[in-house]
Design an enzyme around this catalytic site. Structure first.
Site, PDB file in Angstrom:
ATOM      1  N   LEU A 233      11.408   1.036   6.898  1.00 58.91           N
ATOM      2  CA  LEU A 233      10.754   1.501   5.684  1.00 58.91           C
ATOM      3  C   LEU A 233      11.545   2.661   5.088  1.00 58.91           C
ATOM      4  O   LEU A 233      12.000   3.546   5.812  1.00 58.91           O
ATOM      5  CB  LEU A 233       9.330   1.962   5.996  1.00 58.91           C
ATOM      6  CG  LEU A 233       8.520   2.414   4.789  1.00 58.91           C
ATOM      7  CD1 LEU A 233       8.205   1.236   3.886  1.00 58.91           C
ATOM      8  CD2 LEU A 233       7.240   3.103   5.224  1.00 58.91           C
TER       9      LEU A 233
ATOM     10  N   GLU B  92      12.375   2.100  14.096  1.00 62.43           N
ATOM     11  CA  GLU B  92      11.491   3.174  13.638  1.00 62.43           C
ATOM     12  C   GLU B  92      10.253   3.207  14.506  1.00 62.43           C
ATOM     13  O   GLU B  92      10.077   2.383  15.406  1.00 62.43           O
ATOM     14  CB  GLU B  92      11.108   2.954  12.168  1.00 62.43           C
ATOM     15  CG  GLU B  92      10.466   1.611  11.899  1.00 62.43           C
ATOM     16  CD  GLU B  92      10.369   1.298  10.400  1.00 62.43           C
ATOM     17  OE1 GLU B  92      10.409   2.236   9.582  1.00 62.43           O
ATOM     18  OE2 GLU B  92      10.238   0.111  10.063  1.00 62.43           O
TER      19      GLU B  92
ATOM     20  N   TYR C 111       0.824  -1.202   0.000  1.00 64.18           N
ATOM     21  CA  TYR C 111       0.000   0.000   0.000  1.00 64.18           C
ATOM     22  C   TYR C 111       0.858   1.251   0.000  1.00 64.18           C
ATOM     23  O   TYR C 111       2.062   1.201   0.235  1.00 64.18           O
ATOM     24  CB  TYR C 111      -0.943   0.012   1.210  1.00 64.18           C
ATOM     25  CG  TYR C 111      -0.281   0.372   2.533  1.00 64.18           C
ATOM     26  CD1 TYR C 111      -0.443   1.649   3.087  1.00 64.18           C
ATOM     27  CD2 TYR C 111       0.500  -0.545   3.236  1.00 64.18           C
ATOM     28  CE1 TYR C 111       0.152   1.986   4.290  1.00 64.18           C
ATOM     29  CE2 TYR C 111       1.092  -0.220   4.436  1.00 64.18           C
ATOM     30  CZ  TYR C 111       0.913   1.044   4.961  1.00 64.18           C
ATOM     31  OH  TYR C 111       1.512   1.386   6.148  1.00 64.18           O
TER      32      TYR C 111
ATOM     33  N   LYS D 156       6.559  -2.025   1.769  1.00 65.80           N
ATOM     34  CA  LYS D 156       5.403  -1.434   2.462  1.00 65.80           C
ATOM     35  C   LYS D 156       4.185  -2.350   2.314  1.00 65.80           C
ATOM     36  O   LYS D 156       3.263  -2.090   1.524  1.00 65.80           O
ATOM     37  CB  LYS D 156       5.114  -0.037   1.918  1.00 65.80           C
ATOM     38  CG  LYS D 156       4.231   0.810   2.834  1.00 65.80           C
ATOM     39  CD  LYS D 156       4.178   2.245   2.347  1.00 65.80           C
ATOM     40  CE  LYS D 156       3.262   3.106   3.205  1.00 65.80           C
ATOM     41  NZ  LYS D 156       3.785   3.313   4.573  1.00 65.80           N
TER      42      LYS D 156
END
Length: 286
Positions: free
Chosen positions: A206, A182, A32, A150
């Site tokens: 990411l 993260e 996505y 992702k």
């Protein structure tokens, strides 16, 4: 009522349908992107489209037939839903071949599913949270090893958000081998002695589109950026901290695991970067 996009059709949200055998539903076999909208225009669209293509390649997933029309579809959804400030969510899954199997369906006969919808977010640029800062807690990072893709596998990040909420915080930073990877839905940074410190790109995090844009803005503003791992203890001793994402832009962090950073208000580096990013993002929006 929102108009959404499902596999080539613009539909009222109440009429949108996907097969119960879709692999996104059964296997989280999908990827996505989320693109912000300011002043009715798309922020960093090109970066999101390139990352989507990379995610599909990494998962050996065929591009949907409408891949080359994504910009037009985004713009049409923004137009018909009258989005001035908000988000466009896009999801591609490996589709459905009419049953459930661990083996991938034949891409020659099974078309990927493409679903898109908008979200109204008035005040996105003037977020109250950005003015006061957020509090984060640390949690163990137990996600799979390809965080650079992702995917829609967001169960643990969702659990992390809930762990933070239960602890009276706003979000969580994930920690692996003693170092921050993260945030649950964002990239993490600390600032010490004027230096912006953030983890280097790898499969562990990411490859944030907003991250790339913000770091570019920082370097153009003559700010020093150091890409290296950092610990929670370092974060607690930092002068300030912040996170970046497509939906929050640059969000100051004022507390880490109960330790207040600076004077407990958003620091000058985070505030300035947010201003620069929003200004540049609006200039380049399409």
């Amino acid at each position: 009522m929102r108009t959404v996009y499902v596999n080539g059709e613009y539909l009222p949200e109440t009429e949108a349908k996907i097969s119960i055998f879709d692999r996104g539903f059964l296997m989280a076999d999908g990827v996505y992107e989320v693109t912000s909208v300011l002043d009715g225009k798309l922020i960093d669209f090109e970066g999101h489209a390139k990352r989507l293509e990379r995610s599909l390649t990494e998962l050996d997933m065929k591009k949907p037939d409408a891949f080359d029309d994504l910009l037009d579809i985004h713009r049409e959804l923004v137009r018909v839903n009258e989005i001035d400030e908000g988000l466009v969510y896009l999801q591609v899954t490996r589709g459905s071949d009419g049953d459930r199997d661990f083996v991938f369906p034949d891409p020659a006969t099974t078309e990927p599913s493409l679903v898109m919808f908008t979200q109204q977010k008035p005040g996105l640029a003037e977020s109250p949270a950005a003015k006061k800062g957020i509090r984060v807690v640390s949690i163990d990072d137990i996600r799979w090893g390809r965080r650079d893709i992702k995917t829609v596998q967001l169960l643990y990040p969702s659990m992390g958000k809930m762990m933070a909420k239960a602890a009276g915080a706003d979000d969580a930073w994930m920690v692996e081998d003693g170092h921050v990877t993260e945030g649950t839905s964002n990239n993490a940074y600390i600032v010490k002695d004027g230096k912006i410190i953030t983890r280097a790109l790898s499969n562990d995090i990411l490859h944030g589109i907003t991250r790339a844009a913000v770091l570019r803005c920082a370097k153009e503003a003559q700010m020093e950026v150091v890409e290296r791992n950092f610990t929670i203890a370092e974060a607690q001793e930092a002068d300030e901290a912040f996170v970046t994402s497509a939906s929050t832009f640059v969000m100051p962090v004022i507390e880490v695991d109960g330790a207040t950073l600076g004077d407990g208000t958003p620091g000058p580096v985070a505030k300035r970067l947010r201003e620069i990013y929003l200004e540049e993002g609006r200039k380049k929006a399409i």
